[in-house]
Design a protein around this motif. Structure first.
Motif, short mmCIF file in Angstrom:
data_model
loop_
_atom_site.label_atom_id
_atom_site.label_comp_id
_atom_site.label_asym_id
_atom_site.label_seq_id
_atom_site.Cartn_x
_atom_site.Cartn_y
_atom_site.Cartn_z
N ALA A 175 2.49 11.75 -16.53
CA ALA A 175 2.37 11.45 -15.08
C ALA A 175 1.65 10.22 -14.85
O ALA A 175 1.92 9.35 -13.98
CB ALA A 175 1.58 12.73 -14.45
N SER A 176 0.79 10.05 -15.55
CA SER A 176 -0.07 8.85 -15.61
C SER A 176 0.72 7.52 -16.05
O SER A 176 0.61 6.45 -15.08
CB SER A 176 -1.38 8.84 -16.58
OG SER A 176 -2.06 7.81 -16.58
N ALA A 177 1.55 7.87 -16.98
CA ALA A 177 2.41 6.45 -17.36
C ALA A 177 3.33 6.28 -16.27
O ALA A 177 3.57 5.21 -15.89
CB ALA A 177 3.12 6.72 -18.57
N VAL A 178 4.03 7.30 -15.72
CA VAL A 178 4.95 7.09 -14.54
C VAL A 178 4.25 6.53 -13.48
O VAL A 178 4.87 5.73 -12.64
CB VAL A 178 5.56 8.56 -13.97
CG1 VAL A 178 6.37 8.44 -12.84
CG2 VAL A 178 6.45 9.10 -15.27
N GLY A 179 2.90 6.98 -13.13
CA GLY A 179 2.31 6.44 -11.93
C GLY A 179 1.94 5.03 -12.32
O GLY A 179 1.85 4.19 -11.19
N GLY A 180 1.85 4.50 -13.39
CA GLY A 180 1.67 3.13 -13.85
C GLY A 180 3.00 2.25 -13.49
O GLY A 180 2.86 1.12 -13.00
N VAL A 181 4.11 2.94 -13.67
CA VAL A 181 5.53 2.34 -13.30
C VAL A 181 5.53 2.08 -11.75
O VAL A 181 5.83 1.24 -11.19
CB VAL A 181 6.55 2.89 -13.88
CG1 VAL A 181 7.90 2.74 -13.22
CG2 VAL A 181 6.54 3.13 -15.34
N LEU A 182 5.18 3.10 -11.14
CA LEU A 182 5.20 3.31 -9.52
C LEU A 182 4.00 2.20 -8.91
O LEU A 182 4.40 1.28 -8.06
CB LEU A 182 4.75 4.36 -8.95
CG LEU A 182 5.80 5.70 -9.27
CD1 LEU A 182 5.54 7.14 -8.89
CD2 LEU A 182 7.37 5.13 -8.88
N THR A 183 3.00 2.18 -9.85
CA THR A 183 1.91 1.11 -9.44
C THR A 183 2.56 -0.35 -9.38
O THR A 183 2.14 -1.16 -8.51
CB THR A 183 0.59 1.36 -10.20
OG1 THR A 183 -0.08 2.55 -10.07
CG2 THR A 183 -0.53 0.23 -9.75
N HIS A 184 3.35 -0.69 -10.50
CA HIS A 184 3.94 -1.94 -10.31
C HIS A 184 4.91 -2.39 -9.38
O HIS A 184 4.98 -3.20 -8.63
CB HIS A 184 4.81 -2.12 -11.71
CG HIS A 184 5.64 -3.22 -11.91
ND1 HIS A 184 4.92 -4.44 -12.05
CD2 HIS A 184 6.87 -3.71 -11.85
CE1 HIS A 184 5.83 -5.34 -12.26
NE2 HIS A 184 6.89 -5.18 -12.03
N GLY A 185 5.21 -1.32 -8.44
CA GLY A 185 6.03 -1.53 -7.09
C GLY A 185 5.11 -2.12 -6.16
O GLY A 185 5.90 -2.71 -5.12
#
Length: 384
Positions: A269-279
């Motif tokens: 979930a933290s890694a997916v959040g990092g991808v979303l943060t890039h947005g």
């Protein structure tokens, strides 16, 4: 039967319309009512402080069984020491909030009020709470399911998860948010700016879009790097590598049902959040990409990114700060050092969110200041 169904559908539609209207009205007038709400919170909590000072039950920081204790900085404190302080600060806060609702003028008193307001907001949202808020955010769907279907295992119900020591921290956190909103609105009124957007007539438009984008990129980089130690260690444990822990500890974790899976889930979930943060700095964070064919080429509502990112940023900071005074959680470095980077993660995500918000916001509907929102050019949507 068809007539009854039609009336029921019409009633639901009317209720949805009323609820939307109330929600929009609350959001539209937040600079006005948050001051009164912060004062009411402080007055009620101060009254509870008086009750606990007089020997009343339910002091939420009293020493309890470790299974029902929180990680708050006040956990385990004595009511005769802390409760009077709560009472005094609560009653002072009620007076300060009431003064904030009056007409604001520059001077020493408004400066003192702003300092008190921000101190209350930071203390209630970032210092007093623990990891409860981020757990509530991460496992909210499970908690909703548990509320209706029951909690699996030996726990008696949802009350065994959200017991009073934890529920109190949620209340304190929400009170801190009220104080932050009330203080921000008051500070803007003191400056002669719009209480909704913070702009002043003829005061310029602040940093350019390019500057905000550059700040956002650095902040996103920090927000993506900070949780890496946590993600790497938890994935390593799941794969059987005792990274940062002893072999005995890893065997204990492997023998506890669900513990490795929970750690892996949080890491993913933290890694997916990092991808979303890039947005927050990417084009697809402003315009829906092609692979979302049902929305491709349309503008992404800013609130869709700002609201969840703000919630995570505010809840991850106290979860990391908790480790500074919770010495019981310290073992080998992999158990607590990765969490010390969480405040950095929250600050980076917060800065990136603010930069994204200021880059995306358009003309204020209340004061008329600002330029129309600029959205990066979208690629043409594919044909059906």
């Amino acid at each position: 039967m068809s007539g009854s169904g039609s009336r029921t559908a019409a009633a639901r539609t009317a209720m949805d319309t009323v609820w939307s209207s109330v929600t929009w009205a609350c959001w539209r007038h937040w600079p006005t009512w948050t001051g009164y709400a912060a004062g009411a919170f402080s007055l009620l909590y101060g009254a509870l402080g008086l009750y606990w000072t007089a020997g009343g039950d339910g002091f939420p920081f009293a020493p309890v069984d470790p299974a029902r204790a929180s990680g708050s900085i006040l956990e385990g404190s004595r009511a005769e020491v802390v409760a009077p302080i709560i009472a005094v600060l609560g009653l002072i806060g009620a007076v300060v909030a009431w003064v904030m609702t009056r007409r604001a003028r520059p001077g020493r008193l408004p400066t003192a009020l702003v300092v008190f307001g921000w101190a209350a907001a930071v203390g209630l949202t970032l210092v007093v709470p623990d990891y409860t808020l981020i757990v509530l955010v991460a496992f909210a769907p499970l908690l909703v399911a548990f509320a209706f279907l029951g909690v699996p295992g030996e726990q008696g119900g949802i009350g065994d998860i959200l017991y009073w020591h934890r529920t109190n921290l949620i209340i304190v956190f929400l009170g801190g948010l009220l104080w932050a909103a009330a203080t921000l609105a008051y500070q803007r009124r003191v400056r002669g700016a719009c209480a909704h957007c913070g702009r002043r007539h003829g005061g310029g438009h602040g940093p350019t879009r390019q500057t905000l984008l550059r700040w956002g990129r650095w902040a996103v980089l920090v927000a993506c790097l900070a949780p890496l130690p946590y993600e790497v260690t938890r994935i390593a444990w799941y794969l059987g590598f005792p990274l940062g822990v002893s072999d005995d500890f890893l065997r204990m974790v492997q023998g506890t049902p669900g513990m490795l899976e929970v750690g892996l889930g949080c890491a993913v979930a933290s890694a997916v959040g990092g991808v979303l943060t890039h947005g927050l700095v990417a084009r697809w964070g402003e315009v829906y990409p092609r692979w979302m064919w049902f929305r491709a080429g349309r503008r992404v509502p800013p609130a869709l990114a700002v609201v969840p990112a703000s919630i995570v940023a505010l809840t991850i900071i106290p979860a990391g700060l908790m480790l500074l005074w919770t010495t019981e959680a310290r073992g080998t470095w992999a158990l607590w050092v990765p969490s010390l980077f969480w405040p950095v993660w929250g600050v980076g995500l917060g800065v990136a969110t603010i930069a994204y918000h200021r880059r995306r916001r358009g003309v204020c509907h209340h004061c008329g200041e600002g330029h129309p929102a600029v959205t990066r050019a979208a690629a043409p949507a594919p044909r059906a």
